[in-house]
Every structure is written in C-alpha cells, then in structure tokens.
Design an enzyme around this catalytic site. Structure first.
Site, short mmCIF file in Angstrom:
data_model
loop_
_atom_site.label_atom_id
_atom_site.label_comp_id
_atom_site.label_asym_id
_atom_site.label_seq_id
_atom_site.Cartn_x
_atom_site.Cartn_y
_atom_site.Cartn_z
N LYS A 116 34.76 84.48 0.06
CA LYS A 116 35.10 85.74 0.73
C LYS A 116 35.57 86.82 -0.23
O LYS A 116 35.41 88.01 0.05
CB LYS A 116 36.16 85.49 1.79
N LYS A 158 44.68 84.68 3.22
CA LYS A 158 43.43 84.04 3.66
C LYS A 158 42.79 83.24 2.54
O LYS A 158 42.84 83.64 1.37
CB LYS A 158 42.43 85.11 4.13
N GLY A 164 36.20 78.93 10.08
CA GLY A 164 36.77 78.31 11.26
C GLY A 164 38.25 78.63 11.45
O GLY A 164 38.97 77.90 12.12
N HIS A 208 36.99 92.39 17.19
CA HIS A 208 36.05 91.79 16.25
C HIS A 208 34.66 92.28 16.66
O HIS A 208 34.17 91.95 17.73
CB HIS A 208 36.14 90.26 16.32
N GLU A 287 33.94 89.45 6.66
CA GLU A 287 33.09 88.44 6.02
C GLU A 287 31.65 88.58 6.48
O GLU A 287 31.36 89.24 7.47
CB GLU A 287 33.60 87.02 6.28
N ASN A 289 28.21 86.21 7.38
CA ASN A 289 27.63 84.90 7.61
C ASN A 289 26.14 84.97 7.30
O ASN A 289 25.43 85.80 7.86
CB ASN A 289 27.86 84.44 9.05
N ARG A 291 23.50 83.24 8.01
CA ARG A 291 22.79 82.29 8.88
C ARG A 291 22.69 82.87 10.27
O ARG A 291 23.24 83.93 10.55
CB ARG A 291 23.58 80.99 8.93
N VAL A 294 26.05 81.45 16.49
CA VAL A 294 26.06 80.85 17.83
C VAL A 294 25.71 81.92 18.87
O VAL A 294 24.94 81.68 19.80
CB VAL A 294 27.46 80.26 18.14
P1 ADP Z 1 36.92 82.50 9.37
O1 ADP Z 1 35.80 82.53 8.37
O2 ADP Z 1 37.93 81.44 9.10
O3 ADP Z 1 36.44 82.54 10.77
P2 ADP Z 1 37.40 85.41 9.35
O4 ADP Z 1 37.71 86.17 8.13
O5 ADP Z 1 36.01 85.55 9.92
O6 ADP Z 1 37.74 83.86 9.11
O7 ADP Z 1 38.43 85.78 10.49
C1 ADP Z 1 38.42 85.10 11.73
C2 ADP Z 1 39.24 85.86 12.74
O8 ADP Z 1 40.59 85.99 12.28
C3 ADP Z 1 38.78 87.28 12.98
O9 ADP Z 1 37.74 87.35 13.93
C4 ADP Z 1 40.06 87.90 13.49
O10 ADP Z 1 40.27 87.51 14.83
C5 ADP Z 1 41.14 87.25 12.64
N1 ADP Z 1 41.43 88.05 11.42
C6 ADP Z 1 40.82 87.95 10.21
N2 ADP Z 1 41.30 88.87 9.33
C7 ADP Z 1 42.25 89.57 9.99
C8 ADP Z 1 43.13 90.67 9.64
N3 ADP Z 1 43.13 91.21 8.42
N4 ADP Z 1 43.97 91.14 10.59
C9 ADP Z 1 44.00 90.60 11.85
N5 ADP Z 1 43.20 89.57 12.22
C10 ADP Z 1 42.34 89.05 11.33
#
Ligand code: ADP
Length: 446
Positions: A116, A158, A164, A208, A287, A289, A291, A294
């Site tokens: 990421k 993060k 996930g 999101h 991020e 993806n 691929r 779902v």
């Molecule tokens: P993963 O790859 O583990 O799914 P993501 O980066 O896609 O992680 O984030 C998953 C979810 O976490 C997002 O859809 C959102 O709901 C929450 N999230 C991620 N980053 C933030 C942030 N900076 N502030 C608030 N919520 C976040």
C-alpha cells in the site's frame, strides 16, 4: 482467443467465471479441494481436477498443484477470481513462466499495488489525491509521533501489506499512539509476515467510493463508474450500490478522467479497482485492487457490460473496442452479500442447506453456488450468495431488493438475509444518508 481456461477458485466466483467462458465458447477446468468434490462449480465445468485437502493452503493456495492441473488439462490461461491467489504476483509470474496467460495485470503491477505504501507513492506521482499521512513507512514510534503532530489526531496506523481490515489501528490522541503502533505492527506481522506500517489521517465520517477500471494492452483505459461500498462491518463490505447516492455525474467524470489517465501512464492492463474515501466532496485514494471485486455485478448491471468477458478479452490481447464516451450508466443497482452467519452475532454457521430457492423476476440476479442439499463447508469464506437487483431508480431498486429478499429461501443454516431486510427498511439507508461507520452502529442498535 483461449481454448480452455482453468478457474483457480471456488464458490460463486468460480461459477461466475465459468458462465462467461461458456458464453464465449471457451472450455473450463474447475479445481477443487476434497471438501468441494460435490460443489456446483465442479458440476458445471467441462473438466475438474482435485488439487488437495480442505485447508486452502493445501488446495486453492497450492501453486504447484494448480500449475500441474493446468498443464495436464492443457489450459491456455488461468483466471484467479478474487481472494486466494488473485493478488499473488509470484503466482502470476509462474503461470506465465509455464507458458500460460494469467488473466489479470502484470506481476509488477500486482506487486506495486499489493504494497500500500508503494501504491500510494505511485498514485501520488500520477496526480491521484491521497489521504494525508506519512510519506512511506514509519521507522519508529518517534517518527509516528512527529507525523501525527503534523496531520493532527485522530490518526490511523495501517499495515503496508494490509488486507481484510487487518493491521489497522486508530489513535484518537497522543496517549493512544504507542498502543496503536504496537498492536498494528504485531497484527501485520502475524497476518502478513511483514510489520511495515504507515500512517493516515483517520477520517471521521467518510464514504467508501471505488472506481472500476479496465485496460487493454494497446494503451486504452476506461472506467465503468463508481460503487458505493460504505456499508461495512469490521472493514468488510456487506451492501454495495452503483452509483453512489451522493456523487454527481460531473464528479464521477472528473475522478474517472484522473484515474484512467494515471493508469494509462502506468501501462496498466486488465481489470482494477481504485478505492477512495470520500468526505466533504473530496476524494482520497486508499488502495487499488488488481483483480475482479466481489461487488463487480452492480457495475455490470448499470453499465450493461460483462466484466469477466472483458478481462478475458484483454488478457487474450484484444482491443477494448469502445471508448469512454460509449459507456452509459442506466438506473441503479444494489448488491447484498448473503453469508452463512448468524444475523445477530455473526458467528459462522456452515452446514447443510435443506432447501434453497432463489428469487427471480425483472432486474433480479443471484450469483451463488448453492443448491438444495448442498453442505456449506466450514473451511472457507462464509459468502454463500450475492443478491443483485437493478431498477430505473434507487428507490425502485430498494423495493425490488426487499421483494427479492422476501422470496429467497436458504433453509437449514443461519444466514444474514434478515439483517439485509432490516437495512433495506431503514429510513437513513433509504435516504442514502450513511458513512462507513453507519452499519456498525446499526448492528449495535439491533
Ligand atoms: P484493507 O485492504 O485491509 O481492506 P483499506 O485500506 O482498503 O484496507 O481500508 C478498509 C476500510 O477501512 C475502508 O473501506 C474504510 O472503511 C476504513 N479506512 C481505511 N483508511 C481509513 C482512514 N484513513 N480513515 C477512516 N477509515 C479508513
């Protein structure tokens, strides 16, 4: 075009890929663990190969077994579906090294977007807006403190290798930072074998919203609009919509233009999704993806496109054959992810499905590998069906979803069907008035 495709997956997504191949005149090879010998994807495929015992690491994640299955059946290409090996750069490389086509992006692009931090760096250079945060990995707690002081609390630690929702911890103030730092790193190490972490501003009320893209190997990149996936529990999506109830066509076009120009510069190929948080009218990339997702069916319903066929075509070297202006958006689509879980406690509830009845009628689509008498095995993801509806307006789509949920029967196991009905009945959901935190509160109130 390929003569035969091996589908390196199971469940509804294996069926989804099989259906696209069948309509294109491509033969399919199903793979399965011993727990899935009677699964629907095995029954429908032209050929099938058992690749190992129930545990995913010994079967669906077993690269040598998959490559052997593809070699002995003479497959020209492998479709990885989602999950399992779909974002494994090494697998993509090995498929190609064995003279077959990986239906997906290049291993290099999978690798960049799988990290990421590298993904954010790449997107920044392409002009895509980011969530404010650290410039790369954090090397020490002191560095984390320094960044948090600049971007201001609350902050989110993060995992660079995250997925996930694991390895993600919020610190609401300086007193919570050390704990968040420690726990996020430990979780990341345990889940991904990599404790690299970075920091982002924690947005308090975002939605999101993600963009579906498709690129061929001739430099053409298009987008198929956005999906709103804000209804999440523990960072896992439960309900998705296309389009987003809050986005205007002009906002969609503007973001789409930035994204497609960026990916064209990168030389990306295949399907991909760029995920953003949206708050106060601003998009911030989190991020990508590399691929099929779902929730891809909601996009297919509003755009009238078969994304799996597009993936296969571009993997075979064909040109997209249309331009951005040819892609039209019609009506509204909603998907409910129905899982074999208790609708209140979310405890997994695998077992035998005594009766299965799928809803039907205009604008209703069910992507599922269920059948009456099927036993949902305990070894895999709890998703058992995706119920997708399409209608001219969002309120008609909600009415159609309620009607379909009411018709659907999955007896013998507990499922989240009742929870979805309650969501559809909620006035805030009906008003489109929700953020990524809405569902957790909704579930807690029940
Ligand atoms: P993963 O790859 O583990 O799914 P993501 O980066 O896609 O992680 O984030 C998953 C979810 O976490 C997002 O859809 C959102 O709901 C929450 N999230 C991620 N980053 C933030 C942030 N900076 N502030 C608030 N919520 C976040």
């Amino acid at each position: 075009m390929f003569g035969k495709v091996l589908i390196a997956n199971r469940g509804e997504i294996a069926l989804r890929v099989h259906r696209a191949c069948q309509e294109m005149g491509i033969r399919t090879v199903a793979v399965h663990s011993t727990a899935d010998a009677t699964a629907m994807h095995v029954r429908l495929a032209d050929e099938s190969v058992c690749i190992g015992p129930p545990a995913a690491r010994d079967s669906y994640l077993n690269i040598p077994a998959l490559l052997s299955a593809a070699t002995i059946t003479g497959a020209d290409a492998i479709h990885p579906g989602y999950g399992f090996l779909s974002e494994n750069a090494r697998f993509a490389e090995m498929v190609e090294a064995h003279g077959m086509t990986f239906i997906g992006p290049t291993a290099d692009h999978i690798r960049i977007m799988g990290d990421k931090i590298a993904a954010k760096t790449a997107m920044k250079s392409l002009g895509v807006p980011l969530v404010p945060g650290s410039d790369g990995a954090l090397n020490s707690l002191e560095e984390a403190e320094a960044v948090a002081n600049i971007i201001k609390y609350p902050v989110l630690i993060k995992a660079a290798a995250g997925g996930g929702g694991r390895g993600m911890k919020v610190a609401r103030g300086p007193e919570e930072l050390e704990e968040a730092w420690r726990v996020a790193r430990a979780e990341a190490k345990a889940a991904f074998g990599d404790d690299a972490v970075y920091m982002e501003k924690y947005l308090d009320r975002p939605r999101h919203i993600e963009m579906q893209v498709m690129a061929d190997t001739h430099g053409n990149v298009v987008h198929f609009g956005e999906r709103d996936c804000s209804l999440q529990r523990r960072h896992q999506k439960l309900v998705e919509e296309a389009g987003s109830p809050v986005l205007t066509a002009a906002e969609r076009d503007a973001l789409g233009a930035t994204v497609t120009a960026g990916l064209a510069k990168l030389g990306y190929r295949g399907a991909g999704t760029l995920e953003f948080l949206w708050q106060d009218g601003q998009f911030a990339f989190i991020e990508m993806n590399t691929r099929l997702q779902v929730e891809h069916p909601v996009t297919e319903m509003v755009c009238g496109v078969d994304l799996v066929k597009e993936q296969i075509r571009v993997a075979a070297g064909q040109k997209l054959g249309y331009e951005q202006k040819d892609i039209q958006f019609s009506g509204h689509a909603i998907e409910c992810r129905i899982t074999a879980e208790d609708p209140e406690t979310f405890a997994p509830n695998p077992g035998k499905v005594s009766t299965y009845h799928a809803p039907g009628g205009l604008g209703v689509r069910v992507d599922s590998a269920l059948y009456s008498g099927y036993s949902v095995p305990p070894h895999y993801d709890s998703l058992v069906a995706k119920l997708i509806v399409h209608a001219p307006t969002r309120s008609e789509a909600i009415a159609r979803m309620r009607r379909s949920l009411d018709e659907m029967v999955v007896a013998g196991i507990k499922t989240t069907l009742p929870l979805h009905m309650r969501i559809m009945d909620d006035p805030e959901f009906q008003a489109g008035d929700y953020t990524i935190h809405w569902l957790e509160r909704f579930v807690a109130k029940q």
